[in-house]
Each structure stands twice: as structure tokens, then as C-alpha cells.
Design a protein around this motif. Sequence first.
Motif, mmCIF file in Angstrom:
data_model
loop_
_atom_site.group_PDB
_atom_site.id
_atom_site.type_symbol
_atom_site.label_atom_id
_atom_site.label_comp_id
_atom_site.label_asym_id
_atom_site.label_seq_id
_atom_site.Cartn_x
_atom_site.Cartn_y
_atom_site.Cartn_z
ATOM 1 N N ASP A 285 -69.926 -16.268 -80.845
ATOM 2 C CA ASP A 285 -68.430 -15.829 -79.673
ATOM 3 C C ASP A 285 -67.505 -17.749 -80.948
ATOM 4 N N GLU A 286 -67.170 -18.107 -79.991
ATOM 5 C CA GLU A 286 -66.820 -19.612 -80.649
ATOM 6 C C GLU A 286 -66.848 -20.643 -80.370
ATOM 7 N N THR A 287 -68.587 -20.767 -79.525
ATOM 8 C CA THR A 287 -69.238 -21.971 -79.856
ATOM 9 C C THR A 287 -70.508 -21.542 -81.337
ATOM 10 N N CYS A 292 -72.884 -11.824 -80.486
ATOM 11 C CA CYS A 292 -72.022 -11.010 -79.506
ATOM 12 C C CYS A 292 -72.591 -9.497 -79.582
ATOM 13 N N VAL A 293 -72.861 -8.675 -78.822
ATOM 14 C CA VAL A 293 -73.560 -7.543 -78.336
ATOM 15 C C VAL A 293 -72.224 -6.658 -77.329
ATOM 16 N N LEU A 294 -72.338 -5.685 -77.450
ATOM 17 C CA LEU A 294 -71.631 -4.714 -77.093
ATOM 18 C C LEU A 294 -71.627 -4.379 -75.458
ATOM 19 N N ASP A 295 -70.522 -4.019 -74.902
ATOM 20 C CA ASP A 295 -71.240 -4.091 -73.144
ATOM 21 C C ASP A 295 -71.727 -2.654 -73.234
ATOM 22 N N ALA A 296 -71.891 -2.693 -71.405
ATOM 23 C CA ALA A 296 -73.061 -1.317 -71.039
ATOM 24 C C ALA A 296 -72.226 -0.583 -71.616
ATOM 25 N N TYR A 297 -70.361 -0.521 -71.216
ATOM 26 C CA TYR A 297 -69.845 0.549 -70.952
ATOM 27 C C TYR A 297 -69.917 0.730 -72.528
ATOM 28 N N CYS A 303 -66.685 -8.670 -79.232
ATOM 29 C CA CYS A 303 -67.262 -9.635 -78.607
ATOM 30 C C CYS A 303 -66.843 -9.569 -77.067
ATOM 31 N N THR A 304 -67.176 -8.260 -76.880
ATOM 32 C CA THR A 304 -66.976 -8.512 -74.873
ATOM 33 C C THR A 304 -67.674 -8.455 -73.466
ATOM 34 N N ARG A 305 -69.167 -9.024 -74.724
ATOM 35 C CA ARG A 305 -70.090 -9.682 -74.210
ATOM 36 C C ARG A 305 -71.755 -10.508 -75.218
#
Length: 735
Positions: A285-287, A292-297, A303-305
Amino acid sequence: MTSRIGRWAARCAFAFVATIGLGATAAGQQTGTVQGVIVDASSSQPLAGVQVVIEGTDRTTITNDQGRYMITGVPAGEHTLVVETLGYSGVSVSVTVTAGQTTTINLTLEPSAIALQQLVVTGVSGGAVERAKVPFSVTRVDATQMPVPAAVDPMTQLQGRVPGANIAAISGRPGSAPAVLLRGPRSINASGRGHEPLYIVDGVVLNSSIADLNPSDIESVEIVKGAAASTLYGSRAANGVIAITTRRGSMAGTGGVSFTARTEVGLNDIEGDFGIARYHPFLLDETGTRFCVLDAYGSQDLCTRTIDYRQEQRRINNTPADFASAPPAFPVDPGAVLSGAQTRRVMLAGEWPGKVYNAVEQLVDPKPLVKNDVSMSGRLGRTTFYTSVGHTRQGGAIMGLEGYERLNGRINLNHRVGDDWSFDVNSYISRSEQDGLNQEEGGTGFFRLTRTPAIVDITQRDDFGRLFIRTNLGSAGVQNENPLYSFENVDREDIRWRYIVGGSVKYTPLEWLQADADFNLDRLNLNFRQFQNRGFRTTNSNPATNNGLIFNGVNNSQSINTAAGLLLRHNDFMDAINTRFTLRWLYEIQESDTRDIFGQFLRVGDVTSGENATDNQEISSGQTETRQMSYSAGAFFDILDRYTIDVAARRDGSSRFGSEHRWQTYYRVSGAWLMAREEWFPIEQVTGFTLRASLGTAGNVPNYSAQYESFTIGTGGTLTANTLGNPELRPEVVT
């Protein structure tokens, strides 16, 4: 079967010697004794450990601490006394031996910076010969040329000392023998045979690893290659012969006993830093701290999660189950297939956040090497002896492995009865324990190590005291195990009992005639156990592995060889030629017996017996037997002390040859010209210049199963042809 063979061989040997004895003249007045003192020419100080040999015979000794030597049982007549030691110029003198009398020869040796050629006994027809006169390639290394610190394995001491020999450690596992290759491979197919040379220890043909021997017992090593080896030991010797002679007591001096004690302490170590990659291809992520991982959907947004890598490690490993929980999926994962665009954009582009580790350095745990040896040697009357006890502990350098431990003992005896009879007994026993065999060939742990990223601490444990099983969160789960886990939790133990025993008798009824017979045994009893307890963890659910595994077995092998021979000598023929003729018969049998049991799904934990396995049970066994018989003859001619000719032939029969071709003949013709001994040789400063030529044949025995028709037993006992077999099978032969 073995006991019947032993009784039969002993009766044959006794009958052979008895037959020779009936034709002998009465007793014992055909030999004499040679004795003397050897000192340093510059200081007049006595020289200990000097080798003294009656050339062309087996009569040899070394000087004691007072420089004294004594050689008994020397055939009456003219002989050459050869004296050599490291750091001094060798001396050869003529000596006349009178039957029933003692001849005294005192000598002085001049210091020399160059070690002279030694005497050679392996490969030459009829006994010891000055190395310069040997008409084929023989390399000799004695104890004075080996490193002062004794190695754990005897072959390690020969590295860099044998021309044309490649001696390389193919395994870093403590207690493993290096691979030895003499002048390259001899066959394009080594399946079931290998390219290793044949090892002989005090006349005993070895049938198993050389690593069980204690290097501190070795007096000298001789290496013979090519046709010279095959005419000595037949079809098993195409890859060369390494003949090892262990230490003996000395007949020199007035008798007595000497003791030697030696202790060595070192540290096993390997390179602990192989430059583990400090960069990665994952998206942060920006920090720059969260992954970054894929979300449950299953959204493809990159980088949604995000996750904290170390917290996620603990989450998936800190479960009571026997396997880890599933990790999240990364949008860019080096363990999966990457597209070109992703690869160009992120491959090894980012630094790992936070503290980083070196998994190789963590796995390396240097342990001590401790080697203790105590030996005793001497002479009591007409009996010489050498005995030793040794203990070796080599811990290795890998966390979770215990390494190698060996306890060994040796007794070598020689007894002379009168001047005609000589009896030798050599015995060696060792017991060793070793682990880590399951990790050979880059086994589970070492392969997993290659997939361990720098962010991983392989020593982490969960709340139950267990090592994290899945330290790498990437895809390809089974390959992302903690490399340390298998080292710590797979219990592998190999226990080896090794027995090497040999006995020989020599009878010299006449100065020109000697008969000998010997019987030798090499036996290995190997017991192994590999155990994975119930609750063995995996990265994914795997009931067969999680519920434990047992793999127990034995692998016993032995080699028995017996031989009988005649040696005839004629010295000073026409005042110019010394000749020796040999005849020899040899019989050898090699046997192996293997049995093992494998099973999974243990009923209860911590029980290692085979009955504890309830499923996937497999029981296997196998036996082999190889018989070999040979007849050989040889002649050696020493002409004017500067021309030598050696001729040998061997008729070799083996059960490994096809039924239509049970016998094979090998021959060798060799010659040497010691040009530096010619009166016309122009360079006085060159004391050794020899031309050699040799022509002969060498062979390579087929593997055990090549000649046999074999079948596979299927379901319900159905037989399916596997190999056809070959009754025309012959050994590989090269000239």
C-alpha cells in the motif's frame, strides 16, 4: 550357507598348504635374519620409523625409537636391502643371507628435501618392488604424506595427492563418504554399478562404504588403475583399485609396547550467508508496510484490501489443527503465473518492510567435531601387534540434526613360527549412528529453504510450542513449508555395524618358494528407522501425513573371499636377471538381504513399531547373491637393475555374466626402462628418469539384474513381463 562356505574354504586352504609342505625339505634352516641400526648421516642420531624392505619379498619392517630393525625369515642367498623414509635419500645395498645366521647391516641416511619413490606392493607380480621399477601407473601415499589432523573419512586425506583422481564430497552430511573417480568414467551406463573404484583393506575386498574406517589406523594407500587393476581383481576393478594397508607392530628392537593417544576438537561450519534476496515483487500500500491482497469477492482491483504479513503468518499457523489455515491471495504472486506487464512492473522492485532475516543463517547451527584415538603397538616374542580404539563425534552444522557418531576398534596380529611360517590376523569393528538421510539430494528441508523470503523468521513458534508450518504466504502451499520443520520433526536414524576380518598364512619352505592362503570377510548390518509422529503438520490438510508415518528396515550385506597362491623366485639368473612367478586362485561371494516396512495412519503416537501403522502398509524384501572365481598367473623380470617386464593374465568367472558366457580373460604386458641408471645418461643431477609402457585389458561387470528375466506381480498375483534377460551378457572390456 556362509558357514558351509567358510568351512569349505578353510579346508581347501589347509589342504593346499599341507600339500606344499609335504614337498618341502625339513624345516626351517633355509632362511636367516638381517638386522642393524640406521642413523642420520649428519648428526649420528638414530632414525625411527624408517622403512626397511628385502626387495622382491614380503619381508619388511620399520625401525624403532633407537633406529634398530630386524627382519627374520629372509630366504638364504643374495638380496637387495632397500631403506627409505621421508626427508632422506633412500639407500639400496646388497646383502648376503646365510641360512640359520644373522647378518648385520648398519646404514646412514643423508637428509634430502625430496621424498624418494617408495616401494609398491599392489599390482606387481610377486611382492614389493621399488616404485621406479613398476612398469605401470601406481600411486602410493603413506601416513607421513597425509595431513596431520586426521579426517573423519579416509578418502578425504587423499584429496590433491593422487594424480588423475577426482575426490569430491557429494554430500555435506556428516559421516558420508566422498565420491572417488579415477581418471574419468569407464562406462556410459553406471546403473546398478557406479563408477567407484574397488576398495581393498589388508586384503579384504570391501562390499560397502569406506566411510566406516578410522583414518588414524591407515599406514599407506596404493591406487592402481586400468588393466593392472583388472588382472589383479578381475571384472570388479575396471574403475581402479584403492588398496589400504593398516598399521602393524614392528619386529625391530628388543620388544616392548608403545602407546599413542590423540584428541582433536574442531567446529563444523558451512557458509551461512548465500545472499538471500532483499527485494520482492509483491504490491504494497501507500505506506509501504502492508501487502495488497484480493478481497473476498474476487475483485481484480489490485489493492482493495491489505494485510500485515507477520500478523497473517501468526493467524494461519496459530491453530490447533494439524495443518495451517488458508492464506489470502495476492494479486501479484511469484509462486503463480505472472503476466508480462505485471512482471515488468513489479518483479523484485520493492524492499521487505520491517525486520528481515536470513533463513540460511538461521538454519546453520555449527556443532563441534571431537575425535579421540588411543592405540597400542609392539612386539612380544615373535608376535607383533597393533590395536586401537577410537571415538568420533561430528555434529554437523544444521539445526535439528544430530550428525554422526562412531565407535571403532581394531586388532592386527602377526605371529611367526620358526623362519618358515607366518600368520596374520586383521580385525576391525565399528558402530555408527547417523541422521539426515531423508534430506539427501536436496530433500524436503533444503528445497523449502530456497522458497523462504527474507521477511520470514523460520524459528517462530505458535501458542502450542510448535514451529510455524507455513512461513511463506505465497501460493504453491506444500512448497512453502517452514524448512526447519522437517529437520526438527522427522526422526531418521541409521545404525551401522561393520565387521572387517581377515586372516592369512604364509609358508616359505625353500628360499625360492612361498605358498600362502587367506580368508576374508566384510559384513555390514544396517538398521534404519524413519518416523513421523501423529500430529505432523502440513500446509494443507493431508490426513495420510498428519496421522503419522513409519518406515523401518534392515539392509545387510557381506563379501567373503578366499584365495591361495604360489610364489617362485630365481635371483641372479645369469648374474643379470631376478625373476618371480606367481600363481593364484580366488573365490568370492557377495550377498545382500533387505527388508523394510512402510505404513501410515498411526493408531497411537510415539510408538515406532510397524504394527502401529493402520493403512497404506507396504512390506518388501530382496536378496541377491553373486559368486566369482578366478585363476591368475604373473611373471616379473628385473634385468640389470634398470629394465623391468611384468606379464599377468587372469581368467575370471562370474554369476553376473550371462549363462552362455560365464568366463572372461584379462591380460597385461608392461615394461619400464630406468634410463637415469644407464652409464651414458648425460645429466648427473637427474637421479630418476623412467619410461613406461603398458598394454592390457580391463572389464566392467554387468549390474545384478541385467542377465535375468524379471516380472512384476500385479493385483491378484498376475505376472507381467518386465525385462527379457540376456544369456549372452558379457562384461564390458576395453584395451
